[in-house]
Design a protein around this motif. Structure first.
Motif, PDB file in Angstrom:
ATOM      1  N   ARG A  59       0.616  -1.165   0.007  1.00 22.51           N
ATOM      2  CA  ARG A  59       0.054  -0.290   0.017  1.00 22.51           C
ATOM      3  C   ARG A  59       0.773   1.262  -0.149  1.00 22.51           C
ATOM      4  N   ALA A  63       8.522   4.664   2.762  1.00 18.76           N
ATOM      5  CA  ALA A  63       8.385   5.883   3.883  1.00 18.76           C
ATOM      6  C   ALA A  63       9.767   6.368   4.079  1.00 18.76           C
ATOM      7  N   GLY A  64      10.909   6.258   3.309  1.00 22.38           N
ATOM      8  CA  GLY A  64      11.979   7.057   3.500  1.00 22.38           C
ATOM      9  C   GLY A  64      12.737   6.036   4.260  1.00 22.38           C
ATOM     10  N   GLN A  65      13.608   6.837   5.126  1.00 21.80           N
ATOM     11  CA  GLN A  65      14.469   5.839   6.031  1.00 21.80           C
ATOM     12  C   GLN A  65      13.988   4.922   6.980  1.00 21.80           C
ATOM     13  N   ASP A  66      14.306   3.648   6.983  1.00 21.66           N
ATOM     14  CA  ASP A  66      13.758   2.957   8.190  1.00 21.66           C
ATOM     15  C   ASP A  66      14.359   3.391   9.624  1.00 21.66           C
ATOM     16  N   LEU A  67      13.351   4.048  10.264  1.00 23.45           N
ATOM     17  CA  LEU A  67      13.636   4.756  11.504  1.00 23.45           C
ATOM     18  C   LEU A  67      14.248   3.894  12.657  1.00 23.45           C
ATOM     19  N   MET A  78      24.630   9.117  10.885  1.00 18.49           N
ATOM     20  CA  MET A  78      23.589   9.724   9.833  1.00 18.49           C
ATOM     21  C   MET A  78      24.178   9.944   8.547  1.00 18.49           C
ATOM     22  N   ILE A  81      24.924   6.854   6.448  1.00 18.88           N
ATOM     23  CA  ILE A  81      23.520   6.756   5.799  1.00 18.88           C
ATOM     24  C   ILE A  81      23.147   7.397   4.769  1.00 18.88           C
ATOM     25  N   ALA A 111      12.829  10.399   2.523  1.00 15.25           N
ATOM     26  CA  ALA A 111      13.726  10.135   1.212  1.00 15.25           C
ATOM     27  C   ALA A 111      13.000   9.406  -0.180  1.00 15.25           C
ATOM     28  N   ASP A 142      16.573  15.479   2.447  1.00 13.19           N
ATOM     29  CA  ASP A 142      17.894  15.017   1.578  1.00 13.19           C
ATOM     30  C   ASP A 142      17.414  14.347   0.522  1.00 13.19           C
TER      31      ASP A 142
HETATM   32  O1  T3D Z   1      19.580   8.451   9.332  1.00 18.11           O
HETATM   33  C1  T3D Z   1      18.766   9.168   8.897  1.00 18.11           C
HETATM   34  O2  T3D Z   1      17.554   8.907   9.374  1.00 18.11           O
HETATM   35  C2  T3D Z   1      18.847   9.940   7.879  1.00 18.11           C
HETATM   36  C3  T3D Z   1      18.100   9.795   6.891  1.00 18.11           C
HETATM   37  C4  T3D Z   1      16.847  10.324   6.502  1.00 18.11           C
HETATM   38  C5  T3D Z   1      15.968  10.029   5.283  1.00 18.11           C
HETATM   39  C6  T3D Z   1      14.362  10.086   5.463  1.00 18.11           C
HETATM   40  O3  T3D Z   1      13.916   9.369   4.816  1.00 18.11           O
HETATM   41  S1  T3D Z   1      13.946  10.662   7.260  1.00 18.11           S
HETATM   42  C7  T3D Z   1      12.216  10.564   7.259  1.00 18.11           C
HETATM   43  C8  T3D Z   1      11.928   9.254   7.666  1.00 18.11           C
HETATM   44  N1  T3D Z   1      10.597   8.714   7.404  1.00 18.11           N
HETATM   45  C9  T3D Z   1       9.473   9.042   7.898  1.00 18.11           C
HETATM   46  O4  T3D Z   1       9.657  10.277   8.939  1.00 18.11           O
HETATM   47  C10 T3D Z   1       8.040   8.474   7.978  1.00 18.11           C
HETATM   48  C11 T3D Z   1       7.735   7.939   9.082  1.00 18.11           C
HETATM   49  N2  T3D Z   1       6.361   7.129   8.521  1.00 18.11           N
HETATM   50  C12 T3D Z   1       5.226   8.048   8.931  1.00 18.11           C
HETATM   51  O5  T3D Z   1       5.178   9.263   9.057  1.00 18.11           O
HETATM   52  C13 T3D Z   1       3.904   7.247   8.381  1.00 18.11           C
HETATM   53  O6  T3D Z   1       4.464   5.886   8.503  1.00 18.11           O
HETATM   54  C14 T3D Z   1       3.330   7.814   6.910  1.00 18.11           C
HETATM   55  C15 T3D Z   1       2.691   8.879   6.970  1.00 18.11           C
HETATM   56  C16 T3D Z   1       4.370   7.489   5.964  1.00 18.11           C
HETATM   57  C17 T3D Z   1       2.303   6.522   6.478  1.00 18.11           C
HETATM   58  O7  T3D Z   1       1.435   6.636   7.896  1.00 18.11           O
HETATM   59  P1  T3D Z   1       0.200   5.223   8.053  1.00 18.11           P
HETATM   60  O8  T3D Z   1      -0.728   5.650   8.895  1.00 18.11           O
HETATM   61  O9  T3D Z   1      -0.382   5.136   6.372  1.00 18.11           O
HETATM   62  O10 T3D Z   1       1.060   3.962   8.097  1.00 18.11           O
HETATM   63  P2  T3D Z   1       1.725   3.738   9.528  1.00 18.11           P
HETATM   64  O11 T3D Z   1       1.002   2.940  10.491  1.00 18.11           O
HETATM   65  O12 T3D Z   1       2.495   4.700  10.091  1.00 18.11           O
HETATM   66  O13 T3D Z   1       3.097   2.748   9.109  1.00 18.11           O
HETATM   67  C18 T3D Z   1       2.628   1.184   8.887  1.00 18.11           C
HETATM   68  C19 T3D Z   1       3.806   0.323   9.160  1.00 18.11           C
HETATM   69  O14 T3D Z   1       5.155   0.630   8.646  1.00 18.11           O
HETATM   70  C20 T3D Z   1       4.114   0.869  10.703  1.00 18.11           C
HETATM   71  O15 T3D Z   1       4.325  -0.639  11.359  1.00 18.11           O
HETATM   72  P3  T3D Z   1       3.746  -1.555  12.242  1.00 18.11           P
HETATM   73  O16 T3D Z   1       2.939  -0.539  13.408  1.00 18.11           O
HETATM   74  O17 T3D Z   1       2.345  -1.898  11.528  1.00 18.11           O
HETATM   75  O18 T3D Z   1       4.223  -2.552  12.798  1.00 18.11           O
HETATM   76  C21 T3D Z   1       4.958   1.794  10.716  1.00 18.11           C
HETATM   77  O19 T3D Z   1       5.702   1.737  12.067  1.00 18.11           O
HETATM   78  C22 T3D Z   1       5.928   1.139   9.803  1.00 18.11           C
HETATM   79  N3  T3D Z   1       6.838   2.427   9.290  1.00 18.11           N
HETATM   80  C23 T3D Z   1       6.349   3.281   8.505  1.00 18.11           C
HETATM   81  N4  T3D Z   1       7.369   4.294   8.148  1.00 18.11           N
HETATM   82  C24 T3D Z   1       8.444   3.741   8.701  1.00 18.11           C
HETATM   83  C25 T3D Z   1       8.142   2.578   9.295  1.00 18.11           C
HETATM   84  N5  T3D Z   1       8.944   1.646   9.874  1.00 18.11           N
HETATM   85  C26 T3D Z   1      10.139   2.217   9.798  1.00 18.11           C
HETATM   86  N6  T3D Z   1      10.689   3.197   9.382  1.00 18.11           N
HETATM   87  C27 T3D Z   1       9.693   4.133   8.678  1.00 18.11           C
HETATM   88  N7  T3D Z   1      10.215   5.346   8.169  1.00 18.11           N
END
Ligand code: T3D
Length: 260
Positions: A59, A63-67, A78, A81, A111, A142
């Motif tokens: 779906r 979602a970018g970096q695996d946090l 960082m 990465i 990302a 980034d």
């Molecule tokens: O080192 C560094 O970090 C530097 C690099 C940075 C580059 C980047 O990309 S920083 C930005 C990182 N991304 C985010 O901050 C986005 C985080 N995710 C969200 O805000 C939301 O998931 C979304 C808005 C994208 C989607 O929301 P929604 O409600 O549709 O889904 P959800 O329930 O939040 O996520 C579904 C699953 O995916 C959930 O896992 P679970 O609870 O079912 O086991 C969630 O934890 C997982 N997930 C989503 N985004 C990430 C993630 N897991 C790890 N990393 C993620 N980025």
């Protein structure tokens, strides 16, 4: 070579790279990043590949970096990465001399959003969205976002989207000029393949050289760009596909391009 976190296939001269960690909305860990980089290298090398399609499984698009990975005990710095994951991916997308289509099948955040925007032609399904999520967790954009997004939609809109981190739905992204087109969820797959098939049947060398010119466009003076166009036109004019295109026009028949 088997892949853990992507799917990689070639069909009808189209290489399809599918991000494949759907339980985490295809967020990037280091292994997936390396697999994506290798897949782009493979696409660059394979003569049979004339269009690259990047998309996501499930779906979400990405979602970018695996946090979890970024915050884990063994997390790399960082800087490492960004340098090892995102920078090479963006450069490979921009430098491969073949069209890269991104089919945004769901949410594209952080990302993930900027990788999508770095592709040559980005399309999205109507229910997809784009989020410059970085500001929400105290990071800066980034993956080339601060370079590419202002060039697509201007400085004000970029600043607002990047500072507020608001979700932009696919239709709005299309209206802003952030992406090429959005399609209804029902027709999305069909439209994506239609687009990729069209590109894969076109003069690949000419498209690759066009991409090279676009890459240099915003950094060059008009004079420098005119010189670059002159030089690459000479290259394009020496291809099989140019001769075939002109022959087909004169003979009033559809061209059969080879990508050479
Ligand atoms: O080192 C560094 O970090 C530097 C690099 C940075 C580059 C980047 O990309 S920083 C930005 C990182 N991304 C985010 O901050 C986005 C985080 N995710 C969200 O805000 C939301 O998931 C979304 C808005 C994208 C989607 O929301 P929604 O409600 O549709 O889904 P959800 O329930 O939040 O996520 C579904 C699953 O995916 C959930 O896992 P679970 O609870 O079912 O086991 C969630 O934890 C997982 N997930 C989503 N985004 C990430 C993630 N897991 C790890 N990393 C993620 N980025």
């Amino acid at each position: 070579m088997p892949h853990r976190f992507i799917k990689f296939e070639e069909t009808d001269s189209i290489a399809i790279i599918t991000l494949n960690r759907p339980d985490n909305l295809n967020s990037f860990n280091m292994i997936m990043a390396k697999e994506v980089q290798d897949a782009f290298d493979e696409c660059a090398q394979r003569k049979t590949v004339r269009c690259v399609l990047l998309t996501g499984e499930g779906r979400g698009f990405c979602a970018g970096q695996d946090l979890q990975e970024a915050m884990g005990d063994k997390a790399p710095a960082m800087k490492e990465i960004v340098e090892k994951t995102y920078n090479p991916i963006i450069l490979k997308i921009r430098n491969i001399e073949k069209p890269v289509v991104c089919a945004v099948n769901g949410v594209a955040a952080g990302a993930g959003a900027n990788i999508a925007l770095a592709c040559d032609i980005t399309v999205a399904t109507e229910s997809a969205s784009f989020i410059q999520a970085f500001s929400k967790i105290g990071l800066v954009p980034d993956s080339g976002g601060t370079y590419i997004l202002p060039r697509l939609i201007g400085m004000q809109r970029s600043a607002a989207l990047m500072m507020l981190g608001e979700k932009v739905k696919a239709k709005e992204a299309e209206a802003l000029g952030m992406i090429w087109k959005s399609f209804s969820d029902d027709s999305f797959q069909m439209e994506v393949m239609k687009l990729c098939k069209t590109l894969a049947a076109m003069p690949t060398r000419g498209l690759g050289l066009t991409k090279k010119l676009l890459n240099s466009s915003f950094d060059n003076s008009l004079n420098a760009q005119l010189v670059a166009e002159r030089d690459l036109q000479e290259e394009a004019g020496a291809t099989y596909d140019f001769k075939e295109g002109v022959q087909a026009f004169i003979q009033k028949r559809p061209p059969q391009f080879k990508g050479e």
